[in-house]
Design a protein around this motif. Structure first.
Motif, short mmCIF file in Angstrom:
data_model
loop_
_atom_site.label_atom_id
_atom_site.label_comp_id
_atom_site.label_asym_id
_atom_site.label_seq_id
_atom_site.Cartn_x
_atom_site.Cartn_y
_atom_site.Cartn_z
N ASP A 1 -8.02 -2.14 5.22
CA ASP A 1 -7.64 -2.86 6.47
C ASP A 1 -6.18 -2.84 6.57
O ASP A 1 -5.61 -2.64 7.78
CB ASP A 1 -7.88 -4.43 6.20
CG ASP A 1 -9.56 -4.64 6.46
OD1 ASP A 1 -10.25 -3.66 6.82
OD2 ASP A 1 -9.92 -5.80 5.88
N ALA A 2 -5.31 -2.72 5.48
CA ALA A 2 -3.92 -2.55 5.69
C ALA A 2 -3.50 -1.17 6.06
O ALA A 2 -2.54 -1.09 6.57
CB ALA A 2 -3.33 -3.06 4.13
N HIS B 1 -15.37 -3.31 3.24
CA HIS B 1 -15.11 -4.40 2.85
C HIS B 1 -13.84 -4.56 2.13
O HIS B 1 -13.74 -5.24 1.08
CB HIS B 1 -16.36 -5.06 1.92
CG HIS B 1 -17.76 -5.02 2.81
ND1 HIS B 1 -18.56 -3.99 2.85
CD2 HIS B 1 -17.85 -5.89 3.49
CE1 HIS B 1 -19.57 -4.42 3.57
NE2 HIS B 1 -19.29 -5.66 4.23
N SER B 2 -13.05 -3.81 2.40
CA SER B 2 -11.61 -3.44 1.52
C SER B 2 -10.55 -4.02 2.40
O SER B 2 -10.20 -3.53 3.36
CB SER B 2 -11.45 -2.01 1.07
OG SER B 2 -10.35 -1.82 0.32
N GLN B 3 -9.77 -5.07 1.72
CA GLN B 3 -8.30 -5.30 2.18
C GLN B 3 -7.60 -4.20 2.08
O GLN B 3 -6.56 -4.15 3.12
CB GLN B 3 -8.05 -6.51 1.53
CG GLN B 3 -8.79 -7.77 1.53
CD GLN B 3 -8.20 -8.97 0.96
OE1 GLN B 3 -7.26 -9.01 0.24
NE2 GLN B 3 -8.60 -10.18 1.00
N ASP B 4 -7.63 -3.48 1.13
CA ASP B 4 -6.66 -2.24 1.28
C ASP B 4 -7.03 -1.24 2.47
O ASP B 4 -5.89 -0.82 2.79
CB ASP B 4 -6.76 -1.48 -0.22
CG ASP B 4 -6.44 -2.39 -1.41
OD1 ASP B 4 -5.53 -3.23 -1.29
OD2 ASP B 4 -6.82 -2.04 -2.53
N GLN C 1 0.75 -0.97 0.01
CA GLN C 1 -0.04 0.09 0.03
C GLN C 1 0.95 1.27 0.09
O GLN C 1 1.85 1.28 0.62
CB GLN C 1 -0.80 -0.07 1.34
CG GLN C 1 -2.03 -1.02 1.23
CD GLN C 1 -3.06 -0.48 -0.01
OE1 GLN C 1 -3.63 0.65 -0.11
NE2 GLN C 1 -3.41 -1.57 -0.60
#
Length: 567
Positions: free
Chosen positions: A273-274, A268-271, A199
Motif C-alpha cells: 500500500d505504501a 493484504h500488505s501495508q508495505d 519503504q
C-alpha cells in the motif's frame, strides 16, 4: 549449471543443501549492516529455491569444492527428493559448484537452448551476476574452435533502474521501455526515482505515446513488473498501480518485500500500500510537470488517456484534488472539439460576481453545445464546460468543487446567477409575468400529469420555447439514460418543464381556448424539450401525429388530409 563462486565444504553442503529452508545467503546478510546489507547483490533468501528443481527432475546431483581447499576435498551430493541424500568425496579441479538436473519424462523442452535463453532473459535479465551459455551453432557455418567464441552472456547483468540518472542517456531509457512494454514507439515521458524511508524501493515508470487497443478492458493485464532486490517476481502487478493508471508501464524494485511474495500477499500488505501510494504521487507529479512545462506533449497524453484519468476522480478520493488539476474539458469559450480547458484556467477567467463553475453533461458534444440551457449563459458571456464523455457523469457526481468554487450543472435545479442576475427592474417584470402565467402553468401541469412533476416560468431561455430541468440533488436525465442502456433498473428522474413566456409558441399556447389542442401543444413542448437534450420519446408516433395535426390546423387544412396508406 556451473558457477565459479566460493563453493562449499562437506559440512556446508550438509548444513545448506541437506537442510530444507536453511539459507546461507540469509545468514551472510545477517552479518552485514547498513548500506552493505541494502546494496548486497545476492539472490536467494529462504533456502527452498534449490528444491524447486525436483519439480522437473527426478534426480539432482551437486558437485562442489570450497575455495582454498585441495582438489581432493570436493563433495558430491545427490538426491531423488524423497527425504534422503548421499554424500561422497570427489576430486574437483576448480572451485565453485555444479548442479546437474536429471529431467523427468516430458520435460525435454528444458533441453532446448532457445527456450532456456527465453526463461533466463525473462526472470534473470537484471541479476548482476553474468549468466553464460554456449553459443548456438549457425546452420551452414563451421563452428569457431577458438575459446573466446564458445560462450556468450545471456542476461544483461545490470539493472538500468539501479544506475544513477546522470549516467543514463535518453536513448537507453527509450530502449528499455521498448523492452518492458513490447512497444515499437518511444514513450511520451518517463520518471525514474529511488524512494527511501519506511519503504526502500526504486521505480522506473513510463507513459506511452499511444493507448493500447485494450485500454477499456478493465480486466486487462497491467504493465508494471515487480522486482525484489533485482530479482524478477511478477509481471502485470495490478496491486502496485490503480486501475485508472493502467496505461503506465515500467518496473518497481523493492528492497523490503520478501522474495516469496504472491498476489495474495500483495493484496493484504501495508508495505505494498505504501509503495502504491508513493508511485501514484510520483506519476501525478510527472503529469503535473508535463502539463506545466510541455503543454503540447500533455495535449497528446490527454487525447490518448484523458478519459482513463477521469476514472480516478471517483476511484481515488485521496488524490481527487490533484487529479482535478489534470482534467481537461471542452467549453463554450471556443468552437473547437478538443478538450483543452483546465479547471484552473476556467476559474482564472471567471468574471467578478460569478461564484460557481458551470457545466452541462450530454451524450455528445453537439447535444451539449446546442443545449437550450446555455442560451442565457451565451447572452451574458458566461463560460460553460461541455461534459460529453460517458465518464463525465461520474466526474460531476464526485467532483463537487474546485479550489473552493462549487461545480453547478446548468440543467439541474433553479438557476441562480447570483450577482450576475438581471437588474431590479427586470426582477419586477419577472414577478409580473409569473402572476400573469399562473393559470397557463396550471393548465399545462394538468395536461402533463405523470410526465412533468412541475411546470414553471424560466429565465434561462432566450430563443427556445421550453426546456427540461432535473432535480438539484438528483441524477441527471443523461445519466438515467446511460444506466437504462446498461440494463439498470432506474426510477424515472423527476423533471420540471420550464417555459419561456416571451416565445411566440408559448404566447400562442396561452391564447389557445380549445383544451384538446392546448393539451397537444403542451405535450409537444415537453417532447421537443426532451429531444433537445438528447432524450428518447416513449411514443414517437404519437408525437408525429400531434405535430402533423397542429401544423395542418395552423395552415387551415382539414385534419382529414393527414397521410393515409394509398393516398
Amino acid at each position: 549449471m556451473t558457477d565459479n563462486g566460493v563453493g562449499m565444504s562437506r559440512q556446508e553442503v550438509i548444513d545448506n543443501i541437506g537442510t530444507i529452508a536453511r539459507s546461507g545467503t540469509q545468514e551472510f546478510l545477517a552479518q552485514l549492516t547498513g548500506d552493505q546489507a541494502r546494496d548486497a547483490q545476492l539472490i536467494g533468501q529462504f533456502g527452498v529455491g534449490f528444491y524447486s528443481s525436483f519439480i522437473v527432475a527426478d534426480r539432482v546431483t551437486l558437485t562442489t569444492r570450497r575455495a582454498g581447499l585441495a582438489a581432493d576435498d570436493g563433495v558430491r551430493w545427490e538426491s531423488t527428493g524423497e527425504g534422503s541424500y548421499t554424500l561422497e568425496a570427489v576430486s574437483r579441479g576448480e572451485r565453485g559448484t555444479e548442479v546437474t538436473l536429471h529431467l523427468r519424462d516430458g520435460e525435454d523442452e528444458l533441453l532446448d537452448a532457445g527456450g532456456l535463453r527465453t526463461i533466463l532473459r525473462k526472470y534473470s535479465d537484471h541479476i548482476s551476476i553474468p549468466i553464460v551459455m554456449e553459443k548456438e551453432a549457425v546452420p551452414g557455418k563451421q563452428a569457431d574452435t577458438g575459446d573466446i567464441d564458445k560462450t556468450e552472456q545471456v542476461n544483461r547483468a545490470a539493472a538500468l533502474w539501479t544506475r544513477p540518472r546522470s549516467e543514463i542517456k535518453a536513448e537507453q531509457y527509450d530502449e528499455f521501455y521498448k523492452h518492458v512494454a513490447h512497444d515499437f514507439e518511444a514513450p511520451l515521458a518517463h520518471l525514474h526515482a529511488r524512494i527511501e524511508g519506511r519503504q526502500d524501493f526504486t521505480l522506473l515508470l513510463y507513459i506511452p505515446r499511444r493507448a493500447p487497443f485494450d485500454i477499456w478492458d478493465r480486466q486487462r493485464r497491467h504493465g508494471i513488473k515487480l522486482y525484489v532486490r533485482r530479482v524478477f517476481i511478477m509481471e502485470n502487478a495490478e496491486e502496485i498501480m490503480p486501475a485508472w493508471l493502467r496505461f503506465v508501464r515500467g518496473v518497481i524494485d523493492s528492497n523490503d518485500l520478501p522474495l516469496n511474495v504472491s498476489r495474495e500477499i500483495l493484496q493484504h500488505s501495508q508495505d505494498v500500500d505504501a509503495i502504491r501510494a508513493a508511485a501514484v504521487k510520483r506519476v501525478l507529479g510527472r503529469l503535473d510537470e508535463l502539463a506545466d512545462k510541455q503543454p503540447e506533449q500533455y495535449a497528446t497524453f490527454w487525447e490518448e488517456f484523458g478519459r482513463v484519468v477521469k476514472e480516478g476522480v471517483s476511484e481515488d478520493p485521496a488524490n481527487k484534488d490533484r487529479i482535478a488539476r489534470l482534467l481537461r474539458f471542452t467549453s463554450t469559450r471556443a468552437e473547437t472539439a478538443g478538450q483543452t480547458v483546465a479547471l484552473a484556467d476556467y476559474a482564472a477567467r471567471m468574471p467578478e460576481g460569478q461564484e460557481a463553475i458551470y457545466y452541462i453533461t450530454a451524450d455528445s458534444l453537439a447535444a451539449a453545445r446546442n443545449s437550450p440551457h446555455l442560451e442565457i449563459f451565451r447572452k451574458k458571456g458566461i463560460e460553460v464546460l461541455l461534459l460529453h464523455d460517458r465518464i463525465d457523469e461520474w466526474v460531476a457526481a464526485h467532483l463537487t468543487e474546485f479550489d473552493g468554487k462549487p461545480l453547478q450543472s446548468v440543467a439541474k435545479g433553479d438557476l441562480d446567477l447570483g450577482k450576475l442576475a438581471d437588474s431590479e427592474s427586470d426582477a419586477e417584470q419577472k414577478d409580473k409575468l409569473e402572476d400573469e402565467f399562473k393559470p397557463v402553468l396550471e393548465r399545462i401541469r394538468k395536461a402533463l400529469e405523470g410526465r412533468a412533476n412541475e411546470v414553471r416560468i424560466t429565465y434561462r431561455l432566450t430563443e427556445s420555447p421550453a426546456c427540461l430541468v432535473g432535480d438539484k440533488d438528483g441524477i441527471s436525465a443523461n445519466l438515467e439514460r446511460m444506466l437504462r442502456a446498461a440494463g439498470q433498473d432506474v426510477p424515472n428522474v423527476p423533471l420540471a418543464l420550464e417555459i419561456n413566456p416571451t416565445h411566440p409558441i408559448v404566447e400562442r399556447l396561452k391564447a389557445e381556448t380549445d383544451e384538446t389542442r392546448f393539451a397537444d401543444w403542451s405535450r409537444i413542448l415537453f417532447d421537443q424539450a426532451l429531444l433537445a437534450e438528447g432524450g428518447r420519446l416513449d411514443d414517437p408516433a404519437a408525437f408525429v401525429k400531434r405535430l402533423n395535426a397542429l401544423m395542418l390546423a395552423l395552415s387551415g387544412e382539414p385534419a382529414a388530409r393527414i397521410w393515409t396508406p394509398g393516398s
